[in-house]
Design a protein around this motif. Structure first.
Motif, PDB file in Angstrom:
ATOM      1  N   SER A 128       3.438  -1.178   4.021  1.00  0.00           N
ATOM      2  CA  SER A 128       2.748   0.059   3.699  1.00  0.00           C
ATOM      3  C   SER A 128       3.644   1.268   3.916  1.00  0.00           C
ATOM      4  CB  SER A 128       1.489   0.178   4.567  1.00  0.00           C
ATOM      5  OG  SER A 128       0.698   1.268   4.180  1.00  0.00           O
TER       6      SER A 128
ATOM      7  N   TRP B 112       0.453  -4.651  10.089  1.00  0.00           N
ATOM      8  CA  TRP B 112       1.082  -4.098   8.893  1.00  0.00           C
ATOM      9  C   TRP B 112       2.496  -3.635   9.222  1.00  0.00           C
ATOM     10  CZ3 TRP B 112      -2.356  -0.483   5.422  1.00  0.00           C
ATOM     11  CH2 TRP B 112      -3.483  -1.190   4.984  1.00  0.00           C
TER      12      TRP B 112
ATOM     13  N   ASN C 161       0.824  -1.204   0.000  1.00  0.00           N
ATOM     14  CA  ASN C 161       0.000   0.000   0.000  1.00  0.00           C
ATOM     15  C   ASN C 161       0.861   1.257   0.000  1.00  0.00           C
ATOM     16  OD1 ASN C 161      -2.393   1.789   0.576  1.00  0.00           O
ATOM     17  ND2 ASN C 161      -1.167   2.139   2.413  1.00  0.00           N
TER      18      ASN C 161
ATOM     19  N   THR D 298       2.276   4.939   6.376  1.00  0.00           N
ATOM     20  CA  THR D 298       1.108   4.729   7.232  1.00  0.00           C
ATOM     21  C   THR D 298       1.412   4.940   8.707  1.00  0.00           C
ATOM     22  OG1 THR D 298       0.300   3.153   5.595  1.00  0.00           O
ATOM     23  CG2 THR D 298      -0.763   3.115   7.740  1.00  0.00           C
TER      24      THR D 298
END
Length: 399
Positions: free
Chosen positions: A250, A270, A223, A253
Motif C-alpha cells: 500500500s 500490510w 492499494n 498508508t
C-alpha cells in the motif's frame, strides 16, 4: 525649496518598498490547503520552520526569505490563475508547491510556457519529470514510479498469483496502478490482475468497492487510496472480513496523516510506504524532530518534512545560482545536493527528479494506534530507471 524637499521626500517614500523588496526573496507557493488539510497543514509548518531557521542564520545570499501562499482550490484552472497572481501581483521570485498530481501538471505546464522556475514539492505523477517534463520544473517528492518500486520486492516475496488493485481515479492513482502492474509483471510473469477498482477521489462507495474486489477472490491487494477514501475503505473491508488472509502492499498508508485516523482499525501486516517519525534515529532527523517539536509542540507528519525540504531546496539552489534569475536557477538545480532530515538528496540533472526516498515497513497496532514496524529507509537514488530509459520517456526539449 519646499517643493523640491517635498518631492525628494515623496521619492524616498516610493523607493522604500522597492529597497525592502530588494532585501527579500519572495517564494510563491500554491496548494490545496482547504481540500487536503491533514497533509498541508503540517506541510506549511515545515516550510515556516525552515524559513525561520534560514533567516535566523542570515538568510540566503544576504537576503531574507518571505513566503507567499495561495490556495488552488484543488482545481487546475484556479491553480494556474493563482500562479499568475503570485508572479504578476505579488512579484514572487520563484514558484513551488502543489499536492494533487493533476494540479502539479497544470502548474508545471504554466511554468514551462512562461519560462518560470517551479519546484513541484509533492505531486507524485511520473509525467511531471518524464512525459510532460520541461526545463523549468523540478520535483522534490519521490515519484509514483519510485514509490511503487519500493513495494515490488515485498510483493514478489508474497508469491501470490491473483492480485486486485484499488486506487483513486485521477492522474496519481491511474499512474500508480499502471506502474505496479508493469513492474510486478516484469518481476513475476505469471501474475494475474483479477480485479481493479478506480474510485472517484473523495467520493468512494467503500462497501461496493470492497464487494467487487472480494467477488474476484484475490490473494493479494495493491492499494493507492489515501485520506478519507482510505479510512472508509479500511472500515468497510474490516467489517466484511475482506482483509483476513489477504496480503497487501500500500502506497502512502504509513504516513501519519493517513495512518493516525485508522487507529485500532489499522490493517496489520500490510507493507507500506510512510514516515515512522517515532522510530527514526539519525542525527539529521533528531535535529529536525527536536526543532519541530519545540516550535509547534506537536510531532511532525510527512507533510512537515516535505515542506521543510521544499524551502531548504530552494535556499540551496538560490545560494548556488547567486540569484533568483530563472536560467541560473535551472542550471543550479542540476545535480544540486541538499541536506534534509532524511539525509542528503540530489536533484538529478537528467530528469529534474530528486532522490528523496521513503520509509518502507509493515503496519501493526500498538496501544490502539497504527504504527510502522520493521522499517527500512529506501534511498530514492536506488530506484531510478536507467538513463537510457529516462531519455526515451522525457522529451529532448525538456533539457
Amino acid at each position: 525649496m519646499a517643493t523640491l524637499t517635498g518631492a525628494l521626500a515623496l521619492a524616498a517614500v516610493a523607493a522604500a518598498p522597492l529597497a525592502q523588496a530588494q532585501g527579500t526573496i519572495r517564494i510563491g507557493e500554491l496548494n490545496s490547503y482547504k481540500t487536503v488539510p491533514a497533509f498541508l497543514g503540517p506541510y506549511k509548518k515545515g516550510m515556516e520552520l525552515a524559513i525561520e531557521q534560514i533567516n535566523a542564520a542570515g538568510g540566503v545570499n544576504g537576503k531574507r526569505l518571505e513566503l507567499v501562499t495561495r490556495d488552488d482550490n484543488a482545481n487546475p484552472g484556479d491553480a494556474v490563475r493563482a500562479a499568475q497572481e503570485l508572479l504578476q501581483r505579488d512579484k514572487v521570485d520563484v514558484l513551488c508547491g502543489t499536492f494533487l498530481s493533476n494540479i502539479g501538471l497544470a502548474v508545471a505546464d504554466f511554468a514551462g510556457h512562461n519560462k518560470t522556475f517551479f519546484l513541484a514539492s509533492e505531486p507524485l505523477t511520473d509525467k511531471i519529470v518524464w512525459a510532460d517534463g520541461n526545463p523549468y520544473t523540478y520535483r522534490l517528492r519521490s515519484s509514483t514510479y519510485m514509490q511503487v518500486a519500493m513495494l515490488i520486492p515485498a510483493a514478489v516475496k508474497m508469491h501470490k498469483q491473483r492480485w486486485a488493485l484499488v486506487y483513486p481515479n485521477y492522474e496519481y492513482g491511474q499512474s500508480a496502478a499502471a506502474t505496479f502492474k508493469r513492474l510486478l509483471k516484469q518481476a513475476q510473469p505469471d501474475v494475474q490482475f483479477v480485479a481493479e477498482q478506480a474510485a472517484p477521489l473523495g467520493k468512494i462507495e467503500a462497501g461496493n468497492v470492497v464487494q467487487a474486489l472480494a467477488d474476484a477472490k484475490p490473494q493479494a491487494l495493491f492499494n493507492a487510496l489515501f485520506a478519507g477514501d482510505l479510512a472508509k475503505f479500511v472500515r468497510a473491508g474490516t467489517q466484511r472480513n475482506f482483509f483476513q488472509g489477504l496480503d497487501a502492499v500500500s502506497m502512502l498508508t504509513g504516513e501519519p496523516e493517513y495512518l493516525d485516523p485508522l487507529g485500532a482499525e489499522t490493517p496489520t501486516g500490510w507493507v507500506v510506504t510512510g514516515y515512522p517519525w517515532y522510530a527514526i534515529h539519525t542525527p539529521e532527523h533528531d535535529k529536525f524532530l527536536q526543532a519541530y517539536q519545540a516550535r509547534y509542540k506537536d510531532y511532525p507528519r510527512l507533510g512537515s518534512v516535505v515542506g521543510y525540504n521544499t524551502i531548504q531546496s530552494l535556499a540551496a539552489g538560490i545560494r548556488k545560482a547567486g540569484s533568483t534569475q530563472t536560467d541560473a536557477l535551472v542550471q543550479a538545480f542540476k545535480n544540486l545536493p541538499v541536506d534534509t532530515p532524511f539525509g542528503r538528496i540530489v536533484y538529478r540533472g537528467i530528469d529534474h527528479q530528486s532522490t528523496m526516498g521513503e520509509y518502507v515497513g509493515r503496519l501493526a497496532v500498538k496501544d490502539g494506534k497504527g504504527i510502522m514496524t520493521d522499517i527500512e529507509y529506501v534511498d530514492g537514488a536506488k530506484l531510478q530507471p536507467s538513463d537510457e530509459q529516462v531519455r526515451k520517456w522525457r522529451p529532448a526539449s525538456a533539457g
